[in-house]
Motif scaffolding. Sequence first.
Motif, short mmCIF file in Angstrom:
data_model
loop_
_atom_site.label_atom_id
_atom_site.label_comp_id
_atom_site.label_asym_id
_atom_site.label_seq_id
_atom_site.Cartn_x
_atom_site.Cartn_y
_atom_site.Cartn_z
N GLN A 100 -9.76 0.60 2.91
CA GLN A 100 -10.61 1.49 4.01
C GLN A 100 -11.48 0.42 4.49
OE1 GLN A 100 -10.11 4.39 5.05
NE2 GLN A 100 -8.28 4.63 3.77
N ILE A 127 0.88 -1.18 0.09
CA ILE A 127 0.02 -0.08 0.02
C ILE A 127 1.00 1.25 -0.13
CG2 ILE A 127 -1.78 1.31 1.42
CD1 ILE A 127 -2.96 -0.85 0.03
N GLU A 182 -7.47 1.24 -2.77
CA GLU A 182 -7.70 2.45 -1.56
C GLU A 182 -9.08 2.23 -0.73
OE1 GLU A 182 -6.69 6.23 -3.13
OE2 GLU A 182 -4.62 6.06 -2.48
#
Length: 155
Positions: free
Chosen positions: A151, A84, A147
């Motif tokens: 989350q 990430i 992303e």
Amino acid sequence: MKKVILLLIIVLSLFVGGYLFYAFKINNLEKEYHKNLSPKDLNPESFITLFKEKYNKKSQLNFVTLLGEFPENWVKQKDIPYLISIMNSKEKCCGYMNFFSSTISNEDAEVGGFAIIFLNSYISKTKINLGLNSNPKTDKESINKIEDWYQKHQN
């Protein structure tokens, strides 16, 4: 005359024996120093590190050759934070080339491109397949999807 022939046979035998011994020694040494890497010898971070270290911006041929396939579940949960953190990186690195590829690409890859491929493999629980050649680039749409997944995954 017999002594001359015998002497020639002995000298020839020594030359041939010496050459074979030398050739055998050299071939064994080359095998030790030129071990072919396989994806199973690496993890995502060592893969990225290797591809960054081998990159030479002065060279038109920037690729790393690996032998074999990626193992199932190659990307582990512990690799996710690292991947990430680099998925937006446009840093140039070597491309991937399968040992059996007959095509040589002169394109550069990007660190983030490999991170995206690895993350997508983890998310979709599919085996990584880079084909014979792969020079991935970062892609904003893929980054946004990852992303969003990240989350939701953290909560």
